[in-house]
Design an enzyme around this catalytic site. Structure first.
Site, PDB file in Angstrom:
ATOM      1  N   ARG A 100       6.495   4.112  -7.612  1.00 57.20           N
ATOM      2  CA  ARG A 100       7.541   4.668  -6.745  1.00 57.20           C
ATOM      3  C   ARG A 100       8.380   3.531  -6.199  1.00 57.20           C
ATOM      4  NH1 ARG A 100       5.623   8.831  -2.266  1.00 57.20           N
ATOM      5  NH2 ARG A 100       4.695   6.973  -1.378  1.00 57.20           N
ATOM      6  N   THR A 125      13.665   4.424  -2.333  1.00 57.48           N
ATOM      7  CA  THR A 125      14.163   5.760  -2.692  1.00 57.48           C
ATOM      8  C   THR A 125      13.026   6.760  -2.912  1.00 57.48           C
ATOM      9  OG1 THR A 125      14.072   5.284  -5.054  1.00 57.48           O
ATOM     10  CG2 THR A 125      16.113   4.702  -3.906  1.00 57.48           C
ATOM     11  N   ASP A 144      -2.849   4.148   0.433  1.00 58.48           N
ATOM     12  CA  ASP A 144      -2.303   3.917  -0.905  1.00 58.48           C
ATOM     13  C   ASP A 144      -3.450   3.918  -1.913  1.00 58.48           C
ATOM     14  OD1 ASP A 144      -1.497   2.439  -3.310  1.00 58.48           O
ATOM     15  OD2 ASP A 144       0.388   2.200  -2.240  1.00 58.48           O
ATOM     16  N   ASP A 193      -3.814   0.834  -4.286  1.00 52.72           N
ATOM     17  CA  ASP A 193      -4.306  -0.359  -3.581  1.00 52.72           C
ATOM     18  C   ASP A 193      -5.788  -0.238  -3.250  1.00 52.72           C
ATOM     19  OD1 ASP A 193      -1.939  -1.735  -3.676  1.00 52.72           O
ATOM     20  OD2 ASP A 193      -1.233  -1.024  -1.723  1.00 52.72           O
TER      21      ASP A 193
HETATM   22  C1  PRP Z   1       1.145   6.674  -6.103  1.00 55.64           C
HETATM   23  C2  PRP Z   1       0.235   7.765  -6.644  1.00 55.64           C
HETATM   24  C3  PRP Z   1       1.187   8.639  -7.400  1.00 55.64           C
HETATM   25  C4  PRP Z   1       2.454   8.528  -6.564  1.00 55.64           C
HETATM   26  C5  PRP Z   1       2.587   9.796  -5.778  1.00 55.64           C
HETATM   27  O1  PRP Z   1       1.436   5.747  -7.076  1.00 55.64           O
HETATM   28  O2  PRP Z   1      -0.807   7.286  -7.428  1.00 55.64           O
HETATM   29  O3  PRP Z   1       1.442   8.207  -8.720  1.00 55.64           O
HETATM   30  O4  PRP Z   1       2.282   7.415  -5.691  1.00 55.64           O
HETATM   31  O5  PRP Z   1       3.770   9.811  -5.071  1.00 55.64           O
HETATM   32  P1  PRP Z   1       4.944  10.841  -5.394  1.00 55.64           P
HETATM   33  O6  PRP Z   1       4.313  12.179  -5.498  1.00 55.64           O
HETATM   34  O7  PRP Z   1       5.824  10.695  -4.188  1.00 55.64           O
HETATM   35  O8  PRP Z   1       5.628  10.416  -6.650  1.00 55.64           O
HETATM   36  P2  PRP Z   1       2.314   4.441  -6.799  1.00 55.64           P
HETATM   37  O9  PRP Z   1       3.748   4.734  -7.078  1.00 55.64           O
HETATM   38  O10 PRP Z   1       1.971   3.886  -5.461  1.00 55.64           O
HETATM   39  O11 PRP Z   1       1.861   3.469  -7.967  1.00 55.64           O
HETATM   40  P3  PRP Z   1       0.439   2.784  -8.247  1.00 55.64           P
HETATM   41  O12 PRP Z   1      -0.511   3.883  -8.687  1.00 55.64           O
HETATM   42  O13 PRP Z   1       0.749   1.841  -9.345  1.00 55.64           O
HETATM   43  O14 PRP Z   1      -0.038   2.109  -6.984  1.00 55.64           O
HETATM   44  N1  URA Z   2       0.847   7.458  -2.928  1.00 54.25           N
HETATM   45  C1  URA Z   2      -0.332   7.078  -2.364  1.00 54.25           C
HETATM   46  O1  URA Z   2      -1.108   6.324  -2.982  1.00 54.25           O
HETATM   47  N2  URA Z   2      -0.621   7.546  -1.141  1.00 54.25           N
HETATM   48  C2  URA Z   2       0.173   8.367  -0.470  1.00 54.25           C
HETATM   49  O2  URA Z   2      -0.166   8.768   0.667  1.00 54.25           O
HETATM   50  C3  URA Z   2       1.393   8.732  -1.051  1.00 54.25           C
HETATM   51  C4  URA Z   2       1.701   8.286  -2.287  1.00 54.25           C
END
Ligand code: PRP
Ligand code: URA
Length: 208
Positions: free
Chosen positions: A103, A107, A199, A202
């Site tokens: 994400r 945005t 997160d 993380d």
């Molecule tokens: C997190 C999560 C989803 C997304 C959800 O990933 O694992 O993929 O956010 O958010 P949304 O519904 O608003 O799209 P992130 O983008 O943090 O990436 P990562 O898994 O690489 O940490």
């Molecule tokens: N992605 C995450 O990992 N946690 C949240 O709360 C929202 C998006």
């Protein structure tokens, strides 16, 4: 289609530990895997059985089996990978496709950086895996991409869903059944789920 929310004391118990900020990486990963098993069982409740005949040590027996070749799991990188350890033993011969999305922190729009699907993906039922459904942007983008490749049967499995993400996903893809362990209260103003678990990526990989 109404979402399926797992309602079980074991899920409540596991979610409580998962959400706790004191829970470390190892236990966090194990819990996501365990919840993913239960989501996968629920998602395969309508699995088609095919007739087969086997021999027990005592006699011939007409029975039924799932054709595991009909399935693919698609984890959304990174955090979705944490669900693979749970679901793969449930359907060990399912194929696995990967989509990499992150994400944009300002945005909140998903940015794709990787996409690799198994052969004949369009002929398989695809279970998309991501622990978090927040705004819904990542799930919607993944399912758009799979549909472009001709996939017709898609289910979305997540641990925690925000009402905002659920509504957005249901509006964008009416045909996709959603399975989750919890529907939380709301998103905060930077797109995190409340109460949530922080997160997910993380916490799975120990990157913060
Ligand atoms: C997190 C999560 C989803 C997304 C959800 O990933 O694992 O993929 O956010 O958010 P949304 O519904 O608003 O799209 P992130 O983008 O943090 O990436 P990562 O898994 O690489 O940490
Ligand atoms: N992605 C995450 O990992 N946690 C949240 O709360 C929202 C998006």
């Amino acid at each position: 289609m109404k979402e399926v929310v797992l309602n079980h004391p074991l899920i409540t118990h596991k979610l409580s530990i998962l959400r706790d900020k004191r829970t470390g990486t190892k236990e966090f990963r194990e819990l996501v895997g365990e919840i993913a098993v239960l989501l996968c069982y629920e998602a395969l409740k309508d699995a088609k059985l095919e007739d087969t005949t086997i021999n027990t040590p005592l006699e011939e027996y007409k029975t039924k089996c799932i054709n595991e070749d009909n399935y693919a799991f698609v984890p959304i990188l990174r955090a979705g990978m944490s669900m693979i350890d749970g679901v793969l033993p449930v359907v060990p011969n399912a194929k696995i496709g990967h989509i990499g999305l992150y994400r944009n922190e300002e945005t909140l729009e998903p940015v794709e950086y990787y996409y690799k699907m198994p052969k004949n993906i369009k002929n398989r039922e695809v279970l998309v895996l991501d622990p978090m459904l927040a705004t819904g942007g990542s799930a919607i983008a993944t399912i758009n991409r799979l549909k472009q490749d001709g996939v017709k049967k898609i289910k979305f499995l997540c641990v925690i869903a925000a009402p905002e993400g659920l509504n957005a996903l249901k509006k964008a893809h009416k045909d996709v059944q959603i399975y989750c362990a919890s529907v939380d209260r709301q998103l905060n103003d930077i797109g995190y789920i409340l109460p949530g678990l922080g997160d997910a990526g993380d916490r799975v990989y120990g990157t913060k």
